[in-house]
Design a protein around this motif. Structure first.
Motif, mmCIF file in Angstrom:
data_model
loop_
_atom_site.group_PDB
_atom_site.id
_atom_site.type_symbol
_atom_site.label_atom_id
_atom_site.label_comp_id
_atom_site.label_asym_id
_atom_site.label_seq_id
_atom_site.Cartn_x
_atom_site.Cartn_y
_atom_site.Cartn_z
ATOM 1 N N GLN A 1 0.747 -1.243 -0.166
ATOM 2 C CA GLN A 1 0.021 -0.046 -0.025
ATOM 3 C C GLN A 1 0.842 1.352 -0.034
ATOM 4 O O GLN A 1 0.407 2.241 -0.943
ATOM 5 N N GLU A 2 1.950 1.258 0.737
ATOM 6 C CA GLU A 2 2.715 2.451 0.877
ATOM 7 C C GLU A 2 3.420 2.493 -0.626
ATOM 8 O O GLU A 2 3.740 3.652 -1.017
ATOM 9 N N LYS A 3 3.736 1.548 -1.177
ATOM 10 C CA LYS A 3 4.540 1.527 -2.391
ATOM 11 C C LYS A 3 3.813 2.313 -3.518
ATOM 12 O O LYS A 3 4.283 2.958 -4.091
ATOM 13 N N PRO B 1 2.838 18.332 -2.769
ATOM 14 C CA PRO B 1 3.781 17.444 -2.517
ATOM 15 C C PRO B 1 5.228 17.888 -2.960
ATOM 16 O O PRO B 1 5.267 18.161 -4.151
ATOM 17 N N TYR B 2 5.858 18.334 -1.896
ATOM 18 C CA TYR B 2 7.219 18.418 -2.217
ATOM 19 C C TYR B 2 8.338 17.153 -2.395
ATOM 20 O O TYR B 2 9.376 17.625 -2.905
ATOM 21 N N GLY B 3 8.399 16.393 -1.584
ATOM 22 C CA GLY B 3 9.187 15.218 -1.603
ATOM 23 C C GLY B 3 8.872 14.039 -0.549
ATOM 24 O O GLY B 3 7.959 14.214 0.180
ATOM 25 N N LEU B 4 9.634 13.016 -0.918
ATOM 26 C CA LEU B 4 9.366 11.507 -0.113
ATOM 27 C C LEU B 4 10.627 11.205 0.885
ATOM 28 O O LEU B 4 11.894 11.538 0.229
ATOM 29 N N LEU C 1 2.272 6.949 -6.791
ATOM 30 C CA LEU C 1 1.437 8.055 -7.183
ATOM 31 C C LEU C 1 1.812 9.457 -6.801
ATOM 32 O O LEU C 1 1.928 10.326 -7.623
ATOM 33 N N LEU C 2 2.548 9.440 -5.433
ATOM 34 C CA LEU C 2 2.992 10.746 -5.094
ATOM 35 C C LEU C 2 4.111 11.308 -5.655
ATOM 36 O O LEU C 2 4.245 12.344 -6.197
ATOM 37 N N HIS C 3 4.986 10.503 -6.278
ATOM 38 C CA HIS C 3 6.378 10.637 -6.836
ATOM 39 C C HIS C 3 5.886 11.218 -8.303
ATOM 40 O O HIS C 3 6.449 12.342 -8.532
ATOM 41 N N ASP C 4 4.918 10.742 -8.842
ATOM 42 C CA ASP C 4 4.266 11.086 -10.343
ATOM 43 C C ASP C 4 3.895 12.700 -10.055
ATOM 44 O O ASP C 4 3.988 13.495 -11.021
ATOM 45 N N ALA C 5 2.992 12.630 -8.937
ATOM 46 C CA ALA C 5 2.559 14.020 -8.765
ATOM 47 C C ALA C 5 3.616 15.204 -8.343
ATOM 48 O O ALA C 5 3.457 16.479 -8.965
ATOM 49 N N VAL D 1 -2.345 16.922 -4.603
ATOM 50 C CA VAL D 1 -3.027 15.520 -4.074
ATOM 51 C C VAL D 1 -3.898 15.777 -3.255
ATOM 52 O O VAL D 1 -4.007 16.944 -2.321
ATOM 53 N N ARG D 2 -5.005 15.021 -3.130
ATOM 54 C CA ARG D 2 -5.808 14.947 -1.924
ATOM 55 C C ARG D 2 -5.968 13.470 -1.296
ATOM 56 O O ARG D 2 -6.049 12.346 -2.023
ATOM 57 N N PHE D 3 -6.330 13.427 0.109
ATOM 58 C CA PHE D 3 -6.464 12.099 0.457
ATOM 59 C C PHE D 3 -6.870 12.404 2.000
ATOM 60 O O PHE D 3 -6.997 13.332 2.473
ATOM 61 N N ARG D 4 -7.393 11.307 2.487
ATOM 62 C CA ARG D 4 -8.013 11.219 3.891
ATOM 63 C C ARG D 4 -6.791 10.846 4.798
ATOM 64 O O ARG D 4 -6.070 9.995 4.405
ATOM 65 N N TYR D 5 -6.624 11.504 5.995
ATOM 66 C CA TYR D 5 -5.431 11.467 6.789
ATOM 67 C C TYR D 5 -5.951 11.066 8.330
ATOM 68 O O TYR D 5 -6.461 11.831 8.812
ATOM 69 N N ARG D 6 -5.415 10.040 8.594
ATOM 70 C CA ARG D 6 -5.756 9.611 10.023
ATOM 71 C C ARG D 6 -4.439 10.121 11.022
ATOM 72 O O ARG D 6 -3.212 9.546 10.780
ATOM 73 N N ARG D 7 -4.527 10.863 12.008
ATOM 74 C CA ARG D 7 -3.724 11.469 12.626
ATOM 75 C C ARG D 7 -2.968 10.644 13.691
ATOM 76 O O ARG D 7 -1.887 10.370 13.670
ATOM 77 N N GLY D 8 -3.633 9.763 14.378
ATOM 78 C CA GLY D 8 -3.324 8.761 15.386
ATOM 79 C C GLY D 8 -3.722 7.282 15.044
ATOM 80 O O GLY D 8 -4.185 6.967 14.031
ATOM 81 N N THR D 9 -3.106 6.460 16.019
ATOM 82 C CA THR D 9 -3.643 5.185 15.907
ATOM 83 C C THR D 9 -4.964 4.741 16.715
ATOM 84 O O THR D 9 -5.448 5.403 17.677
ATOM 85 N N PRO D 10 -5.575 4.097 15.874
ATOM 86 C CA PRO D 10 -7.221 4.053 16.277
ATOM 87 C C PRO D 10 -7.197 3.328 17.843
ATOM 88 O O PRO D 10 -6.344 2.251 18.193
ATOM 89 N N GLY D 11 -7.910 3.932 18.741
ATOM 90 C CA GLY D 11 -7.767 3.611 20.058
ATOM 91 C C GLY D 11 -6.847 4.232 20.856
ATOM 92 O O GLY D 11 -6.620 3.964 22.207
ATOM 93 N N GLU D 12 -6.020 5.049 20.437
ATOM 94 C CA GLU D 12 -5.171 5.935 21.055
ATOM 95 C C GLU D 12 -5.194 7.273 21.143
ATOM 96 O O GLU D 12 -4.268 8.143 20.622
ATOM 97 N N GLY D 13 -6.346 7.732 21.282
ATOM 98 C CA GLY D 13 -6.601 9.337 21.435
ATOM 99 C C GLY D 13 -7.269 9.781 20.287
ATOM 100 O O GLY D 13 -8.315 9.378 19.714
ATOM 101 N N ASP D 14 -6.372 10.884 19.570
ATOM 102 C CA ASP D 14 -6.693 11.407 18.297
ATOM 103 C C ASP D 14 -6.761 10.584 17.194
ATOM 104 O O ASP D 14 -5.436 10.729 16.576
ATOM 105 N N ASP D 15 -7.749 9.880 16.807
ATOM 106 C CA ASP D 15 -7.516 9.198 15.458
ATOM 107 C C ASP D 15 -8.551 9.642 14.550
ATOM 108 O O ASP D 15 -9.072 8.708 13.569
ATOM 109 N N ARG D 16 -9.042 10.811 14.452
ATOM 110 C CA ARG D 16 -9.876 11.275 13.658
ATOM 111 C C ARG D 16 -9.388 11.525 11.966
ATOM 112 O O ARG D 16 -8.213 11.733 12.121
ATOM 113 N N GLU D 17 -10.071 11.251 11.181
ATOM 114 C CA GLU D 17 -9.651 11.540 9.644
ATOM 115 C C GLU D 17 -10.112 12.818 9.314
ATOM 116 O O GLU D 17 -11.033 13.344 9.776
#
Length: 315
Positions: free
Chosen positions: A137-139, A178-181, A144-148, A155-171
């Protein structure tokens, strides 16, 4: 570095970078400007078409290209193992290119150097600690990000700030330029300008979903240099934990990003970490069990007690 090696290295450096001043070359090869002048004279006398422009520097005449050079055993091994790493960590396109590089390097090695390189390379093995589905999934995201990045599209994406069940895991939905990887300890991170925050932010690819490339373009700021960028370190909360010697090796080998130092302590070892919020390391500390004691902060000690009580009640 002797003179012969330096002359070859100078040609390769000019071939790679174009125009360079004598001062730049002197700094690169840790010698004097006068020595560089003599080297340029020697190269010219040897037939290398060196062009000198006052106030600009030296360059190679357009169209000149140094033929392939031979590799030492160590250089060949470094290239082959480097290609292995690229194949493992990057997307399929770069993986295919890495394999092509390996074949080309192996093809030009002498029989003796090739055999030694194969023998040394066989003593190394690169093993990914990550789950295959997450890595794939990361690859896919990285490709896709490298092409962008290359096409300078947002680019647009949904982002989860934390790990589910560990505080702030809102999307949240993010539109970013995108500047670089960056590959950090086996995990890809995107450095981008976020429209929502109106600032440069880092995003872990493993926390992205629904990634798409937009038609909207962006222009990289003239004063931004990806290689030189150092993000603001906002990990202001210090955590101190005493661990028993029985788990010291495990902690040292964990590669936890937040660990600042590990020192000896009368009761074992003192681990000092810096985090933004305690939720970032809560699960990790709980995983150490009774072999670890949190000294500070009190907020983390309180959370450990609460979670331990919940576990006790559940079991």
């Amino acid at each position: 570095m002797n003179k012969t090696d330096r002359l070859l290295a100078i040609v390769l450096e000019l071939q790679r970078k174009g125009t360079l001043r004598a001062e730049d070359l002197a700094a690169t090869f840790e010698t004097s400007v006068r020595t560089i002048y003599r080297d340029m004279q020697a190269l010219s006398e040897a037939g290398v078409p060196i062009v000198g422009a006052p106030g600009q520097g030296y360059s190679l005449m357009e169209g000149y290209f140094l033929p392939p050079v031979s590799f030492s055993v160590e250089e060949a091994v470094a290239l082959l193992i480097g290609a292995d790493l690229v194949e493992q960590a990057f997307d399929q396109n770069f993986g295919n290119s890495a394999r092509a590089v390996q074949r080309k390097v192996e093809a030009i090695l002498s029989a003796d150097v090739g055999e030694q390189a194969r023998r040394i390379r066989s003593t190394f093995r690169l093993v990914s600690p990550r789950a295959n589905n997450l890595r794939e999934q990361e690859k896919a995201h990285a490709q896709l990000l490298h092409d962008a990045i290359i096409s300078e599209r947002k680019v647009r994406f949904r982002y989860r700030r934390g790990t589910p069940g560990e505080g702030d895991d809102r999307e949240t939905v993010r539109d970013v330029a995108p500047y670089g990887l960056v590959l950090v300890r086996g995990s890809w991170t995107l450095l981008a300008h976020c429209d929502l925050r109106q600032d440069i932010r880092r995003f872990r690819l493993s926390r992205m979903s629904g990634l798409i490339v937009l038609e909207e373009r962006f222009i990289l700021p003239d004063d931004f240099h990806f290689a030189d960028y150092k993000p603001l370190d906002d990990r202001y909360l210090e955590v101190q934990i005493v661990i028993s010697p029985t788990i010291a090796d495990r902690v040292k080998e964990s590669g936890n990003f937040f660990i600042e130092e590990i020192t000896e302590h009368p009761d074992g070892f003192l681990v000092r970490l810096r985090v933004r919020q305690i939720e970032e390391i809560l699960s990790w500390v709980l995983g150490l069990g009774a072999d670890a004691v949190v000294l500070t902060p009190e907020s983390l000690r309180s959370r450990i007690r609460e979670d331990a009580q919940k576990l006790f009640e559940r079991y």
